[in-house]
Design a protein around this motif. Structure first.
Motif, short mmCIF file in Angstrom:
data_model
loop_
_atom_site.label_atom_id
_atom_site.label_comp_id
_atom_site.label_asym_id
_atom_site.label_seq_id
_atom_site.Cartn_x
_atom_site.Cartn_y
_atom_site.Cartn_z
N TYR A 167 6.53 -5.51 9.85
CA TYR A 167 7.13 -5.39 11.39
C TYR A 167 6.15 -6.03 12.13
O TYR A 167 5.20 -5.84 12.22
CB TYR A 167 7.51 -3.91 11.69
N PRO A 221 0.94 -4.78 18.10
CA PRO A 221 0.57 -4.31 16.80
C PRO A 221 1.54 -4.79 15.74
O PRO A 221 2.93 -4.77 15.97
CB PRO A 221 0.39 -2.85 16.75
N THR A 270 2.60 -4.45 11.62
CA THR A 270 2.41 -3.35 10.71
C THR A 270 3.04 -3.73 9.22
O THR A 270 4.24 -4.43 9.22
CB THR A 270 2.95 -2.12 11.25
N ASN A 326 4.30 -1.08 6.34
CA ASN A 326 4.17 0.44 6.08
C ASN A 326 4.67 0.36 4.82
O ASN A 326 5.77 0.03 4.35
CB ASN A 326 5.11 1.09 6.98
N THR A 371 -6.66 -10.31 5.51
CA THR A 371 -5.59 -10.24 6.46
C THR A 371 -5.67 -11.82 7.32
O THR A 371 -6.82 -12.05 7.65
CB THR A 371 -5.41 -9.24 7.56
N ALA A 407 -7.90 -5.12 11.63
CA ALA A 407 -6.92 -4.54 10.71
C ALA A 407 -7.38 -3.32 10.25
O ALA A 407 -8.69 -3.17 9.97
CB ALA A 407 -6.60 -5.52 9.53
N THR A 465 -6.25 0.61 7.59
CA THR A 465 -5.14 1.25 7.10
C THR A 465 -5.30 2.92 7.75
O THR A 465 -4.65 3.77 7.32
CB THR A 465 -5.75 1.63 5.76
N LEU A 489 -3.97 4.76 10.02
CA LEU A 489 -2.61 5.37 10.75
C LEU A 489 -2.42 6.56 11.29
O LEU A 489 -3.20 7.41 10.58
CB LEU A 489 -1.45 4.62 10.09
N HIS A 545 1.83 8.45 8.37
CA HIS A 545 2.11 7.03 8.12
C HIS A 545 1.04 6.51 7.13
O HIS A 545 -0.09 6.90 7.22
CB HIS A 545 2.00 6.27 9.35
N GLY A 601 -0.16 2.63 5.50
CA GLY A 601 0.27 1.20 5.74
C GLY A 601 -0.99 0.42 6.30
O GLY A 601 -2.20 0.93 6.19
N GLN A 635 -2.24 -1.91 9.72
CA GLN A 635 -2.00 -2.33 11.01
C GLN A 635 -2.90 -3.43 11.44
O GLN A 635 -4.08 -3.26 11.25
CB GLN A 635 -2.07 -1.15 12.07
#
Length: 96
Positions: free
Chosen positions: A4, A17, A19, A21, A34, A48, A50, A52, A56, A58, A60
């Motif tokens: 997303y 942001p 993401t 996920n 990234t 970047a 992890t 979160l 959650h 993932g 970001q």
């Protein structure tokens, strides 16, 4: 994973942001590389993580500056999840 924004979605031309996920059960992904890049080849500086919010899992990615307006942005993310390597590339548009 859920990516997303993606495809024809338009993100605001802000430090919006981005993401990736994973399902809520299981381990955190291990972040590798990234990259954020505009269609004209400009690399966008970003952070970047992890780390979160609770529940959650993932990755970001947050641009260090506002996204350039009316641009196609390509996102590339690689790393490991449950011992398996992954690499994803997707794109989206920034608004005006």
């Amino acid at each position: 994973p859920v990516l997303y924004p993606k495809g024809e979605m338009k993100a605001p031309a802000t430090r919006y942001p981005i993401t990736m996920n994973w399902r809520y059960l299981g381990p955190q992904p291990e972040l590798g590389n990234t990259q954020l890049q505009t269609a004209d080849g400009r690399i966008l500086a970003h952070d970047a993580t992890t780390d979160l919010p609770a529940g959650h899992k993932g990755i970001q990615i947050i641009p260090q500056q506002d996204l350039p307006p009316n641009s196609q942005i390509t996102v590339t993310v690689s790393g490991h999840y449950e011992g398996q390597p992954f690499s994803y590339t997707w794109g989206f548009h920034s608004g005006g």
